[in-house]
Motif scaffolding. Structure first.
Motif, short mmCIF file in Angstrom:
data_model
loop_
_atom_site.label_atom_id
_atom_site.label_comp_id
_atom_site.label_asym_id
_atom_site.label_seq_id
_atom_site.Cartn_x
_atom_site.Cartn_y
_atom_site.Cartn_z
N ILE A 191 53.76 40.46 7.82
CA ILE A 191 54.60 40.65 6.62
C ILE A 191 54.11 41.20 5.42
N LYS A 192 52.88 40.80 5.11
CA LYS A 192 52.36 41.23 3.98
C LYS A 192 52.20 42.85 3.89
N ASP A 193 51.71 43.28 5.04
CA ASP A 193 51.60 44.91 5.28
C ASP A 193 53.19 45.43 5.26
N LYS B 162 62.40 42.36 1.69
CA LYS B 162 61.86 40.99 1.82
C LYS B 162 63.01 40.29 2.60
N LYS B 163 64.02 40.48 1.95
CA LYS B 163 65.29 39.76 2.75
C LYS B 163 65.43 40.00 4.45
N LEU C 13 53.75 35.00 0.76
CA LEU C 13 53.43 36.24 -0.02
C LEU C 13 52.47 35.79 -1.18
N ALA C 14 52.77 34.76 -1.81
CA ALA C 14 52.01 34.13 -2.81
C ALA C 14 50.47 33.77 -2.69
N PRO D 68 48.88 33.27 11.37
CA PRO D 68 48.33 34.19 10.39
C PRO D 68 48.53 35.52 10.69
N GLU D 69 48.76 35.90 11.85
CA GLU D 69 48.90 37.55 12.29
C GLU D 69 50.15 37.84 11.74
N GLN D 70 51.28 37.16 12.13
CA GLN D 70 52.57 37.44 11.62
C GLN D 70 52.71 37.38 9.95
#
Length: 183
Positions: free
Chosen positions: A153-155, A163-164, A181-182, A147-149
């Protein structure tokens, strides 16, 4: 000089290939331990590249060459078009050139049966998983990222990161990244 080439495939590394083409005299043999769902298999590709006009490709059964009727038919047509004879031992079928109407019909029927068997296997697998989930015994695949990773990524995406590049950095596919991300 024509050669007898064998192609052997099992779905997993745990499965044994000994029974396939047992007793068939081969000049060379290619062996894959991978699903037949795709024709992009290393040893199959090497085998196809090796085969020459006049050679005979020996395969234990149609479903060992490919799972889908279209793939089997395409491979057999390509090979026979190059002058290669294709022999399926379990079915007792040999293809060496243009198929007549009866061979085409039987070939397609056997292929359809193979596809049907594969569909039944998938249904049973899905039923088994659903039953295990209901009993609390099947938790599914462990998440690829913590969940931290995912939050990292979201940040980073919010900060404008590509994103790639993030998918490569975290070792996941872009589809997995978009799914995360969704949520």
């Amino acid at each position: 000089m024509s050669k007898n080439i064998g192609y052997i495939r099992v779905s997993t590394v745990d499965q044994n290939t000994d029974r396939q083409l047992d007793g068939v005299e081969l000049d060379k043999r290619y062996e894959d331990k991978i699903s037949g769902a795709s024709t992009k298999r290393p040893q199959l590709q090497a085998c196809l590249d090796y085969l020459r006009d006049g050679d005979t490709l020996h395969v234990h059964s149609m479903d060992r060459l490919a799972r889908s009727m279209r793939d089997i038919e395409d491979l057999v047509k390509e090979l026979t078009g190059r002058g290669v004879t294709v022999r399926f031992h379990k079915e007792g079928w040999t293809f060496n050139g243009k198929m007549d109407a009866t061979q085409t019909l039987l070939f397609q029927m056997l292929g359809a049966v193979s596809q049907f068997e594969r569909s039944i296997i998938r249904e049973r697998q899905a039923e088994g998983i659903a039953k295990a989930k209901a009993a609390g015994k099947y938790k599914g695949r462990k998440p690829t990222l913590s969940p931290e990773q995912v939050q990292e990524i979201k940040d980073k995406v919010a900060a404008g990161a590509e994103k790639k590049a993030l998918a490569q950095e975290y070792g996941v596919s872009r589809q997995t990244l978009y799914r995360m991300l969704a949520t």
